[in-house]
Motif scaffolding. Structure first.
Motif, PDB file in Angstrom:
ATOM      1  N   GLU A 228       7.363  -7.140  12.454  1.00 50.48           N
ATOM      2  CA  GLU A 228       8.321  -6.529  11.760  1.00 50.48           C
ATOM      3  C   GLU A 228       9.260  -6.375  12.678  1.00 50.48           C
ATOM      4  O   GLU A 228       9.419  -6.422  13.588  1.00 50.48           O
ATOM      5  CB  GLU A 228       7.037  -5.380  11.466  1.00 50.48           C
ATOM      6  N   CYS A 229      10.063  -6.100  11.524  1.00 52.00           N
ATOM      7  CA  CYS A 229      11.374  -5.617  11.791  1.00 52.00           C
ATOM      8  C   CYS A 229      11.841  -3.814  10.843  1.00 52.00           C
ATOM      9  O   CYS A 229      10.316  -3.824  10.613  1.00 52.00           O
ATOM     10  CB  CYS A 229      12.200  -6.629  10.327  1.00 52.00           C
ATOM     11  N   THR A 230      12.849  -3.463  11.470  1.00 53.92           N
ATOM     12  CA  THR A 230      12.412  -1.306  10.577  1.00 53.92           C
ATOM     13  C   THR A 230      12.259  -1.850   9.559  1.00 53.92           C
ATOM     14  O   THR A 230      12.068  -1.030   9.250  1.00 53.92           O
ATOM     15  CB  THR A 230      14.229  -1.034  11.654  1.00 53.92           C
ATOM     16  N   ALA A 231      12.945  -2.950   8.987  1.00 52.19           N
ATOM     17  CA  ALA A 231      12.559  -2.994   7.143  1.00 52.19           C
ATOM     18  C   ALA A 231      11.328  -2.516   6.710  1.00 52.19           C
ATOM     19  O   ALA A 231      11.517  -1.732   5.681  1.00 52.19           O
ATOM     20  CB  ALA A 231      13.384  -3.935   6.354  1.00 52.19           C
ATOM     21  N   ASP A 232      11.164  -3.659   7.133  1.00 47.37           N
ATOM     22  CA  ASP A 232       9.097  -3.762   7.025  1.00 47.37           C
ATOM     23  C   ASP A 232       8.682  -2.308   8.087  1.00 47.37           C
ATOM     24  O   ASP A 232       8.060  -1.542   6.895  1.00 47.37           O
ATOM     25  CB  ASP A 232       8.507  -4.494   8.181  1.00 47.37           C
ATOM     26  N   GLU A 244       9.351  -4.806  -6.094  1.00 48.17           N
ATOM     27  CA  GLU A 244       8.635  -5.223  -5.355  1.00 48.17           C
ATOM     28  C   GLU A 244       9.862  -6.776  -4.478  1.00 48.17           C
ATOM     29  O   GLU A 244       9.778  -6.596  -3.717  1.00 48.17           O
ATOM     30  CB  GLU A 244       8.314  -6.460  -6.369  1.00 48.17           C
ATOM     31  N   GLN A 245      11.008  -6.124  -5.099  1.00 50.22           N
ATOM     32  CA  GLN A 245      12.057  -7.339  -4.453  1.00 50.22           C
ATOM     33  C   GLN A 245      12.776  -6.580  -3.386  1.00 50.22           C
ATOM     34  O   GLN A 245      13.113  -6.778  -2.803  1.00 50.22           O
ATOM     35  CB  GLN A 245      13.506  -6.599  -5.368  1.00 50.22           C
ATOM     36  N   ALA A 250      12.931  -7.461   2.188  1.00 46.71           N
ATOM     37  CA  ALA A 250      12.157  -6.823   4.031  1.00 46.71           C
ATOM     38  C   ALA A 250      11.736  -8.022   4.554  1.00 46.71           C
ATOM     39  O   ALA A 250      12.408  -8.239   5.794  1.00 46.71           O
ATOM     40  CB  ALA A 250      10.954  -5.415   4.029  1.00 46.71           C
ATOM     41  N   ALA A 251      11.096  -9.192   3.653  1.00 42.95           N
ATOM     42  CA  ALA A 251      10.551 -10.106   4.166  1.00 42.95           C
ATOM     43  C   ALA A 251      11.479 -11.037   4.241  1.00 42.95           C
ATOM     44  O   ALA A 251      11.256 -11.567   5.708  1.00 42.95           O
ATOM     45  CB  ALA A 251       9.380 -10.560   2.860  1.00 42.95           C
ATOM     46  N   VAL A 252      12.607 -11.176   3.973  1.00 39.61           N
ATOM     47  CA  VAL A 252      13.593 -12.104   3.988  1.00 39.61           C
ATOM     48  C   VAL A 252      14.676 -11.443   5.296  1.00 39.61           C
ATOM     49  O   VAL A 252      15.183 -12.690   5.947  1.00 39.61           O
ATOM     50  CB  VAL A 252      14.530 -12.299   2.733  1.00 39.61           C
TER      51      VAL A 252
END
Length: 452
Positions: A228-232, A244-245, A250-252
């Motif tokens: 995970e990144c912190t956005a996740d 959804e955006q 977060a995924a990108v």
């Protein structure tokens, strides 16, 4: 000092890529005064404060928190400012040239003066300071944004203590202290003053530091650093029905932050976060998500002319050295360290070290080298197994820096390569111990079979 001596438009690439950005030559005392004043303007009157790393991951978290509180800024003024920054003559109009220096010279006629490329503000190129589209953008949202790095977290806490309102909500995103002691007093004081403190991160935490932060009354959520990144982490931790955006953003962001390199948009996010101001990035990705508008695309294309030239120069300077079982590539320059590391990996490097003119260095690993954080930890740094940073404590005065620039970081290279040697010895000892343990287990099993 004559401004021409540090003007990127006037210095050939072969020389300017070996020197720090302009901000390096700005005294820390004056920079501290400016940072203090800006923090005061940003924090005073805010209902919520976000302290975040100034990269794409940290700023994506800030955008999510503003969405959560309904405190986003109007994107229109930022878009107009972006369009104004791109000259009519773009990268496509730059004539072809045979050498990197010739390409850079042509590009400079159409380009703005460029700041340093890197993952730390030590080069003097803090993106938040570089290009604010509106002078007072940092004061407009009820969710204040304070950009910080892992080594300035205590300063950020002190400023929130000094200028923050009682009972504010405080968020800390994408930042991990090396140890609790140097932030403990400030954090505990904030825990008494703030209504709530939530901390989202994905770095590898020391167990004792994490426990101490939680004992101070902080809601700390740490994701798996290789998943995970912190956005996740922020997205799943906020109780809010995000469109959804935001999941796509977060995924990108994760695609770049974990160096997965499966979505071309992730490089756009990373470059844009570095080349824009924090307020601008947070506002634009808050409005558009990972699909950045055409105006940003034009801006990125314009800036990438110089970026590519600096990458080529750094790759051309690289030397390779065998350390233990690994091939370590070391280079020097003001450049995009991730892209340089990727090209050096393609040339056979298991690990890459990019020494920067400001004295810091980035260490990048690979599938065959996942000990970057161990190497960095031996030279005043830290990070992830495949991505870490450090700044060896070897610079006592400007003569040391002068030697650093003229020798292309020889002293720093030597210190970091020595750290690689230490880690290689430790890895060999670990492997030997594992082999001995396996042999003992095999012998015990054979003895047990004979007894039966």
């Amino acid at each position: 000092m004559d401004d021409d001596l540090i003007d990127d438009d006037l210095i050939p690439l072969s020389r300017r890529s070996k020197l720090p950005g302009k901000g390096f030559f700005y005294p820390d005392s004056l920079d501290e005064e400016r940072a203090e004043q800006r923090a005061k303007e940003t924090i005073e009157g805010a209902e919520t404060v976000v302290i975040a790393d100034g990269d794409a991951d940290g700023l994506a978290c800030a955008a999510m928190i503003r969405e959560y509180y309904g405190a986003e800024l109007d994107v229109a003024a930022f878009e107009a400012a972006i369009e104004d920054r791109v000259p009519e003559t773009g990268p496509g109009d730059v004539p072809e040239a045979e050498t990197v220096e010739e390409v850079a010279a042509e590009a400079a006629e159409a380009a703005e003066a460029l700041e340093s490329e890197g993952d730390e503000a030590e080069d003097g190129d803090d993106g938040d300071d570089a290009e604010d589209p509106t002078e007072d953008a940092h004061t407009r949202s009820s969710v204040a944004l304070v950009s910080a790095g892992p080594y300035s977290l205590d300063d950020a806490f002190e400023r929130v203590l000094a200028y923050g309102e009682p009972d504010l909500d405080l968020y800390v995103c994408d930042l991990c202290p090396d140890e609790y002691a140097w932030i403990g007093d400030e954090l505990e004081a904030l825990a008494e003053q703030a209504a709530a403190i939530r901390w989202f991160d994905h770095h590898q935490w020391d167990d004792a530091a994490a426990a101490a932060v939680r004992e101070a009354g902080v809601d700390l959520v740490v994701g798996e650093s290789d998943e995970e990144c912190t956005a996740d982490v922020t997205l799943r931790s906020l109780e809010y029905d995000f469109d959804e955006q935001w999941a796509e953003l977060a995924a990108v962001t994760r695609d770049h932050d974990l160096w997965l390199k499966e979505d071309p948009r992730s490089d756009d996010l990373a470059d844009y976060a570095h080349w824009s101001g924090a307020e601008e990035y947070v506002t634009v990705v808050g409005a558009y998500g990972a699909d950045l508008p055409d105006s940003v695309g034009d801006f990125l294309a314009h800036r990438r002319v110089e970026k590519e030239n600096r990458i080529e120069a750094a790759v051309g300077r690289a030397t390779f050295q065998a350390v233990g079982d690994w091939s370590v590539a070391v280079t020097y320059g003001r450049c995009s360290q991730n892209e340089v590391a990727e090209r050096l990996r393609k040339q056979g490097a298991d690990a890459a070290v990019i020494v920067k003119p400001a004295g810091s260095a980035s260490i990048r690993g690979s599938e065959d080298f996942q000990r970057a954080h161990e190497v960095a930890g031996k030279v005043n740094g830290g990070g992830h197994p495949q991505a870490a940073g450090c700044k060896p404590d070897i610079y006592d005065d400007m003569l040391d820096y002068a030697q650093h620039w003229t020798t292309e970081g020889q002293a720093t290279r030597k210190v970091i390569l020595s750290a690689f040697e230490e880690v290689a010895e430790e890895a060999a000892a670990e492997a030997e111990a594992e082999e001995a343990e396996a042999a003992e287990a095999e012998a015990a099993e054979a003895e047990a079979e004979d007894t039966e």
